[in-house]
Design a protein around this motif. Structure first.
Motif, PDB file in Angstrom:
ATOM      1  N   SER A 163       0.549  -1.514  -0.306  1.00 50.37           N
ATOM      2  CA  SER A 163      -0.013  -0.266  -0.387  1.00 50.37           C
ATOM      3  C   SER A 163       0.763   0.967   0.563  1.00 50.37           C
ATOM      4  CB  SER A 163      -1.164  -0.291   1.377  1.00 50.37           C
ATOM      5  OG  SER A 163      -0.668  -0.130   2.790  1.00 50.37           O
ATOM      6  N   GLN A 164       1.734   1.416  -0.126  1.00 49.68           N
ATOM      7  CA  GLN A 164       3.386   1.823   0.237  1.00 49.68           C
ATOM      8  C   GLN A 164       3.969   1.978  -1.668  1.00 49.68           C
ATOM      9  OE1 GLN A 164       5.278   2.719   3.666  1.00 49.68           O
ATOM     10  NE2 GLN A 164       3.125   3.676   4.454  1.00 49.68           N
ATOM     11  N   VAL A 165       4.493   3.143  -2.214  1.00 46.51           N
ATOM     12  CA  VAL A 165       5.056   2.564  -3.381  1.00 46.51           C
ATOM     13  C   VAL A 165       5.791   3.907  -3.704  1.00 46.51           C
ATOM     14  CG1 VAL A 165       5.435   2.949  -5.965  1.00 46.51           C
ATOM     15  CG2 VAL A 165       3.389   2.022  -4.542  1.00 46.51           C
ATOM     16  N   GLU A 189      -0.198   5.004  -1.013  1.00 49.85           N
ATOM     17  CA  GLU A 189       0.050   6.607  -0.561  1.00 49.85           C
ATOM     18  C   GLU A 189       1.477   6.300  -1.597  1.00 49.85           C
ATOM     19  OE1 GLU A 189       0.754   7.469   3.719  1.00 49.85           O
ATOM     20  OE2 GLU A 189       0.772   5.106   3.487  1.00 49.85           O
ATOM     21  N   ALA A 190       2.294   6.860  -2.274  1.00 52.22           N
ATOM     22  CA  ALA A 190       2.901   7.184  -2.875  1.00 52.22           C
ATOM     23  C   ALA A 190       4.529   8.426  -2.708  1.00 52.22           C
ATOM     24  CB  ALA A 190       3.111   7.023  -4.922  1.00 52.22           C
ATOM     25  N   VAL A 191       5.720   8.010  -2.359  1.00 50.43           N
ATOM     26  CA  VAL A 191       6.993   8.815  -2.346  1.00 50.43           C
ATOM     27  C   VAL A 191       7.389   8.821  -3.834  1.00 50.43           C
ATOM     28  CG1 VAL A 191       9.180   8.937  -1.617  1.00 50.43           C
ATOM     29  CG2 VAL A 191       7.482   8.283   0.142  1.00 50.43           C
ATOM     30  N   PHE A 217       3.175  18.851  -5.027  1.00 50.63           N
ATOM     31  CA  PHE A 217       1.919  19.237  -4.844  1.00 50.63           C
ATOM     32  C   PHE A 217       1.230  17.402  -4.613  1.00 50.63           C
ATOM     33  CE2 PHE A 217       2.459  23.014  -6.667  1.00 50.63           C
ATOM     34  CZ  PHE A 217       1.793  23.621  -6.466  1.00 50.63           C
ATOM     35  N   LEU A 218       1.444  16.654  -4.989  1.00 49.54           N
ATOM     36  CA  LEU A 218       0.614  15.448  -5.071  1.00 49.54           C
ATOM     37  C   LEU A 218       1.154  13.767  -4.129  1.00 49.54           C
ATOM     38  CD1 LEU A 218       0.352  14.595  -9.170  1.00 49.54           C
ATOM     39  CD2 LEU A 218      -1.898  15.976  -7.081  1.00 49.54           C
ATOM     40  N   ALA A 219       2.783  14.250  -4.368  1.00 49.78           N
ATOM     41  CA  ALA A 219       2.985  12.972  -3.513  1.00 49.78           C
ATOM     42  C   ALA A 219       2.977  13.001  -2.039  1.00 49.78           C
ATOM     43  CB  ALA A 219       5.113  12.444  -4.621  1.00 49.78           C
ATOM     44  N   SER A 220       2.997  11.847  -1.751  1.00 48.34           N
ATOM     45  CA  SER A 220       3.424  11.470  -0.405  1.00 48.34           C
ATOM     46  C   SER A 220       4.581  11.746   0.138  1.00 48.34           C
ATOM     47  CB  SER A 220       2.860  10.500   0.631  1.00 48.34           C
ATOM     48  OG  SER A 220       1.834   9.633  -0.382  1.00 48.34           O
ATOM     49  N   ALA A 221       5.886  12.196  -0.484  1.00 47.12           N
ATOM     50  CA  ALA A 221       7.206  12.766  -0.007  1.00 47.12           C
ATOM     51  C   ALA A 221       7.326  12.598  -1.099  1.00 47.12           C
ATOM     52  CB  ALA A 221       7.968  11.843   1.463  1.00 47.12           C
ATOM     53  N   VAL A 222       8.561  13.680  -1.038  1.00 44.92           N
ATOM     54  CA  VAL A 222       9.507  13.495  -1.931  1.00 44.92           C
ATOM     55  C   VAL A 222      11.211  13.813  -1.256  1.00 44.92           C
ATOM     56  CG1 VAL A 222      10.490  15.073  -3.901  1.00 44.92           C
ATOM     57  CG2 VAL A 222       7.970  15.993  -3.954  1.00 44.92           C
TER      58      VAL A 222
END
Length: 235
Positions: A163-165, A189-191, A217-222
């Motif tokens: 569930s996390q990428v 969730e996507a980093v 703007f979009l990612a869970s984190a960068v």
């Protein structure tokens, strides 16, 4: 050469953080298009992507992510891009498809044969093959435009309890961003790893700059590759 400061993370961001915390028990590394046609000077698109790849250290950073993800024991998946002779029968295509077809990008002789595949532009970069071809990495069916809607990536991740990428690969404003948007819509969730990708530079604009703005703007984190490796080792 570019002015690298235009890509720097903002000193005083206005958007709140997501509170993302990496959980190795439900995380995966997903690499989009880690293929010769993107990432090698021998590839069909190096003249368009090469400067961005070189400045970001993209090739080495993707390799570091693959090695670290394998050490951490998380799912690793690759979402490749292939075109077969039957794809030439399409009756319409967008500008980037027109470009890819015109340079023979990701061309394969057919879906059920590997004739001519090894070391072709569609093949994986040699530096990555030990990780991708280890019998454990998920090689999804090919996506055909920019997102994973047309392949089995989401199914493969769901079946593994992911569930996390952690997302990296090529190209930043095309397949990488397309995968980010669809994964978010699918409830992941996507980093995004900002220096393990790169974008085109054309008169139409700087694709990498367009992408990193949208990632914020979009990612869970960068994260940077260094940050990502640190999280993989400490989570």
């Amino acid at each position: 050469m570019s002015n690298s400061s235009i890509y720097a993370e903002p000193a005083g961001p206005a958007l709140p953080g997501s509170g993302f915390t990496l959980d190795l028990t439900r995380a995966a590394l997903v690499i989009t298009d880690p293929q010769i046609d993107f990432l090698s000077p021998k590839g069909a698109t190096w003249s368009v992507f090469g400067d961005s790849i070189t400045e970001n250290g993209t090739v080495g950073h993707i390799g570091a992510l693959l090695a670290s993800a394998k050490e951490a024991g998380i799912t690793v998946a690759v979402s490749p891009h292939y075109f077969y002779p039957t794809d030439q029968q399409w009756q319409f295509s967008d500008p980037i498809e027109q470009f890819m077809h015109s340079v023979g990008m990701f061309s394969r002789t057919g879906p059920l044969t590997l004739d001519g595949f090894t070391d072709s532009g569609a093949d994986f970069l040699p530096e990555y093959r030990e990780y991708i071809l280890d019998g454990k990495t998920v090689i999804a069916s090919p996506h055909k435009i920019v997102g994973p809607e047309s392949n089995d990536l989401v199914l493969q991740l769901r079946k593994r309890g992911v569930s996390q990428v952690i997302l990296a690969g090529m190209a930043a404003n095309l397949c990488t961003e397309g995968h980010l948007r669809e994964l978010l819509e699918q409830g992941f969730e996507a980093v995004v790893v900002r220096d393990a990708t790169a974008g085109p530079r054309l008169p139409e604009g700087d694709g990498y700059l367009a992408a990193v703005i949208n990632f914020r703007f979009l990612a869970s984190a960068v994260w940077s590759t260094e940050q990502t490796v640190g999280h993989l080792r400490s989570a």
